[in-house]
Design a protein around this motif. Structure first.
Motif, PDB file in Angstrom:
ATOM      1  N   ALA A  24      -3.420   0.695  -3.608  1.00 57.07           N
ATOM      2  CA  ALA A  24      -3.146  -0.576  -2.944  1.00 57.07           C
ATOM      3  C   ALA A  24      -2.880  -1.618  -4.017  1.00 57.07           C
ATOM      4  N   MET A  25      -2.038  -2.590  -3.698  1.00 52.13           N
ATOM      5  CA  MET A  25      -1.678  -3.604  -4.685  1.00 52.13           C
ATOM      6  C   MET A  25      -1.541  -4.960  -4.005  1.00 52.13           C
ATOM      7  N   PHE A  26      -2.222  -5.950  -4.564  1.00 54.84           N
ATOM      8  CA  PHE A  26      -2.057  -7.323  -4.111  1.00 54.84           C
ATOM      9  C   PHE A  26      -1.177  -8.061  -5.111  1.00 54.84           C
ATOM     10  N   ILE A  27      -0.141  -8.704  -4.604  1.00 57.59           N
ATOM     11  CA  ILE A  27       0.769  -9.489  -5.439  1.00 57.59           C
ATOM     12  C   ILE A  27       0.609 -10.956  -5.050  1.00 57.59           C
ATOM     13  N   LEU A  69       9.283  -7.373  -9.552  1.00 57.81           N
ATOM     14  CA  LEU A  69       9.560  -6.450 -10.659  1.00 57.81           C
ATOM     15  C   LEU A  69      10.398  -5.264 -10.193  1.00 57.81           C
ATOM     16  N   GLU A  70      10.306  -4.957  -8.915  1.00 53.06           N
ATOM     17  CA  GLU A  70      11.071  -3.843  -8.362  1.00 53.06           C
ATOM     18  C   GLU A  70      11.677  -4.279  -7.034  1.00 53.06           C
ATOM     19  N   PRO A  71      12.753  -5.081  -7.098  1.00 52.38           N
ATOM     20  CA  PRO A  71      13.356  -5.627  -5.871  1.00 52.38           C
ATOM     21  C   PRO A  71      13.764  -4.566  -4.850  1.00 52.38           C
ATOM     22  N   LEU A  72      14.094  -3.356  -5.323  1.00 52.74           N
ATOM     23  CA  LEU A  72      14.505  -2.306  -4.392  1.00 52.74           C
ATOM     24  C   LEU A  72      13.380  -1.885  -3.457  1.00 52.74           C
ATOM     25  N   SER A  73      12.131  -2.203  -3.811  1.00 53.05           N
ATOM     26  CA  SER A  73      11.009  -1.802  -2.967  1.00 53.05           C
ATOM     27  C   SER A  73      11.116  -2.429  -1.580  1.00 53.05           C
ATOM     28  N   GLY A  74      11.748  -3.607  -1.507  1.00 56.19           N
ATOM     29  CA  GLY A  74      11.926  -4.256  -0.210  1.00 56.19           C
ATOM     30  C   GLY A  74      12.800  -3.457   0.733  1.00 56.19           C
ATOM     31  N   LYS A  75      13.636  -2.597   0.154  1.00 55.87           N
ATOM     32  CA  LYS A  75      14.521  -1.751   0.967  1.00 55.87           C
ATOM     33  C   LYS A  75      13.966  -0.343   1.159  1.00 55.87           C
ATOM     34  N   THR A 111       3.696  -5.961   4.844  1.00 56.56           N
ATOM     35  CA  THR A 111       4.032  -6.770   6.010  1.00 56.56           C
ATOM     36  C   THR A 111       5.434  -7.336   5.809  1.00 56.56           C
ATOM     37  N   GLU A 112       6.040  -7.795   6.859  1.00 62.96           N
ATOM     38  CA  GLU A 112       7.390  -8.358   6.739  1.00 62.96           C
ATOM     39  C   GLU A 112       7.400  -9.539   5.772  1.00 62.96           C
ATOM     40  N   ASN A 113       6.351 -10.348   5.789  1.00 63.71           N
ATOM     41  CA  ASN A 113       6.281 -11.498   4.884  1.00 63.71           C
ATOM     42  C   ASN A 113       6.177 -11.088   3.414  1.00 63.71           C
ATOM     43  N   GLY A 114       5.713  -9.864   3.185  1.00 68.45           N
ATOM     44  CA  GLY A 114       5.556  -9.402   1.813  1.00 68.45           C
ATOM     45  C   GLY A 114       6.672  -8.497   1.331  1.00 68.45           C
ATOM     46  N   ARG A 115       7.716  -8.392   2.126  1.00 71.47           N
ATOM     47  CA  ARG A 115       8.813  -7.460   1.810  1.00 71.47           C
ATOM     48  C   ARG A 115       9.389  -7.702   0.415  1.00 71.47           C
ATOM     49  N   ASN A 116       9.569  -8.949   0.043  1.00 72.84           N
ATOM     50  CA  ASN A 116      10.212  -9.266  -1.230  1.00 72.84           C
ATOM     51  C   ASN A 116       9.235  -9.746  -2.300  1.00 72.84           C
ATOM     52  N   ALA A 117       7.947  -9.475  -2.100  1.00 69.29           N
ATOM     53  CA  ALA A 117       6.933  -9.952  -3.050  1.00 69.29           C
ATOM     54  C   ALA A 117       7.029  -9.244  -4.399  1.00 69.29           C
ATOM     55  N   ASP A 118       7.446  -7.987  -4.395  1.00 76.13           N
ATOM     56  CA  ASP A 118       7.506  -7.209  -5.638  1.00 76.13           C
ATOM     57  C   ASP A 118       8.792  -7.544  -6.385  1.00 76.13           C
ATOM     58  N   ALA A 130       0.838  -1.198   0.000  1.00 77.49           N
ATOM     59  CA  ALA A 130       0.000   0.000   0.000  1.00 77.49           C
ATOM     60  C   ALA A 130       0.873   1.248   0.000  1.00 77.49           C
ATOM     61  N   PHE A 131       0.449   2.229  -0.777  1.00 75.68           N
ATOM     62  CA  PHE A 131       1.194   3.475  -0.927  1.00 75.68           C
ATOM     63  C   PHE A 131       0.381   4.614  -0.309  1.00 75.68           C
ATOM     64  N   GLN A 132       1.021   5.347   0.576  1.00 73.12           N
ATOM     65  CA  GLN A 132       0.345   6.452   1.250  1.00 73.12           C
ATOM     66  C   GLN A 132       1.345   7.576   1.505  1.00 73.12           C
ATOM     67  N   GLU A 133       0.987   8.781   1.060  1.00 77.18           N
ATOM     68  CA  GLU A 133       1.880   9.944   1.218  1.00 77.18           C
ATOM     69  C   GLU A 133       3.286   9.637   0.709  1.00 77.18           C
ATOM     70  N   HIS A 134       3.348   8.948  -0.435  1.00 78.43           N
ATOM     71  CA  HIS A 134       4.603   8.592  -1.109  1.00 78.43           C
ATOM     72  C   HIS A 134       5.475   7.629  -0.306  1.00 78.43           C
ATOM     73  N   GLU A 135       4.879   6.946   0.659  1.00 76.98           N
ATOM     74  CA  GLU A 135       5.560   5.883   1.385  1.00 76.98           C
ATOM     75  C   GLU A 135       4.953   4.547   0.977  1.00 76.98           C
ATOM     76  N   LEU A 136       5.787   3.520   0.906  1.00 78.24           N
ATOM     77  CA  LEU A 136       5.328   2.164   0.623  1.00 78.24           C
ATOM     78  C   LEU A 136       5.300   1.355   1.907  1.00 78.24           C
ATOM     79  N   TYR A 137       4.175   0.663   2.133  1.00 78.59           N
ATOM     80  CA  TYR A 137       4.027  -0.173   3.311  1.00 78.59           C
ATOM     81  C   TYR A 137       3.690  -1.612   2.904  1.00 78.59           C
TER      82      TYR A 137
END
Length: 272
Positions: free
Chosen positions: A152-155, A128-134, A119-126, A110-117
């Motif tokens: 909001a995005m479900f992967i 296509l954009e591995p840097l999102s986990g960091k 859960t810990e289990n979903g940290r590396n789900a994206d 989920a993206f809010q005020e230009h921040e990405l949120y």
């Protein structure tokens, strides 16, 4: 450069369009875009990505013209580092999305005020954009307040994301804009927030009409943009349903499709 069609602006999707499968912009493409910008043509990045993950590509292209992010939920001005327009999902809808995520194997981003949120289990789900986990933040969504997601995005597996899509359609109908940006990336925005509507809003700010705009895209979330712009161009790697709504087709995103089509339509050729 001829510019025989009087084009004033070019809007370009990132993944599957401007970016190769290796997630780079080729030198030929950058040279082409800078050439048209030097000749007074605006270049706008129009992406489903967040501002954070799109910024480095905007900087690489060198455009100062506002960008469309989050599939049309935000218009951002890089020159002044501010949003020109931003719309978010209602908090009650955000809560329902969070509730669904608690019992789903699909990962909520989920993206809010230009921040990405996430859960810990979903940290590396994206993937296509591995840097999102960091760059994102692992949180307990039940403790996030207020809830006002820009997107909001479900992967996850398509059967599961299709199930979530059906739930949201039945509950909220046209108050939401639901779209796939990739086979298993299901995205949720407020109704009417599309790349097409945002691009129209942006161009109206600059007095530019649809018949003066060229747009490039490859995926379902590009449909509205490709149909709004007079020169709506689908990539060679796009699905046939996307090509069917476009006015023209470029070559593959790994074959400098954007650069070749711009040079063809704008009437110039750069040395290899």
């Amino acid at each position: 450069m001829e510019n025989r069609y009087g084009i004033k602006a070019i809007a370009i999707d990132l993944d599957g369009t401007l970016l190769t499968t290796e997630k780079i912009i080729t030198d030929r493409t950058i040279q082409t875009l800078r050439h048209v910008m030097d000749n007074g043509i605006h270049v706008s990045i129009a992406t489903g990505r967040s501002l954070t993950t799109a910024s480095r590509f905007i900087e690489q292209v060198g455009t100062k013209f506002p960008a469309v992010c989050y599939n049309g939920s935000c218009i951002y001005d890089p020159s002044n580092n501010k949003d020109l327009w931003h719309i978010a999902l209602d908090s009650s809808i955000c809560k329902r999305i969070v509730d669904i995520s608690l019992t789903s194997p699909a990962h909520l981003h989920a993206f809010q005020e230009h921040e990405l949120y996430f859960t810990e289990n979903g940290r590396n789900a994206d993937y296509l954009e591995p840097l999102s986990g960091k760059t994102g933040k692992a949180i307990d969504f039940s403790k996030l307040s207020p809830l006002r997601f820009t997107k909001a995005m479900f992967i996850g597996e398509r059967t599961e994301t299709d199930r979530i899509q059906s739930l949201l359609k039945n509950e909220f109908g046209s108050t939401l804009h639901l779209v796939y940006s990739h086979a298993d990336y299901f995205e949720i925005m407020t109704g009417g927030a599309t790349k097409g509507s945002a691009l129209e809003r942006l161009m109206d700010m600059y007095g530019i009409h649809s018949d003066q705009v060229m747009a490039f895209g490859d995926a379902d979330n590009d449909k509205e943009m490709l149909t709004w712009a007079k020169f709506g161009i689908a990539m060679g790697n796009a699905h046939e349903t996307i090509k069917s709504v476009a006015s023209d087709t470029a070559t593959h995103n790994d074959d400098d499709g954007v650069a070749k089509k711009i040079q063809e339509i704008m009437g110039f050729q750069l040395p290899d």
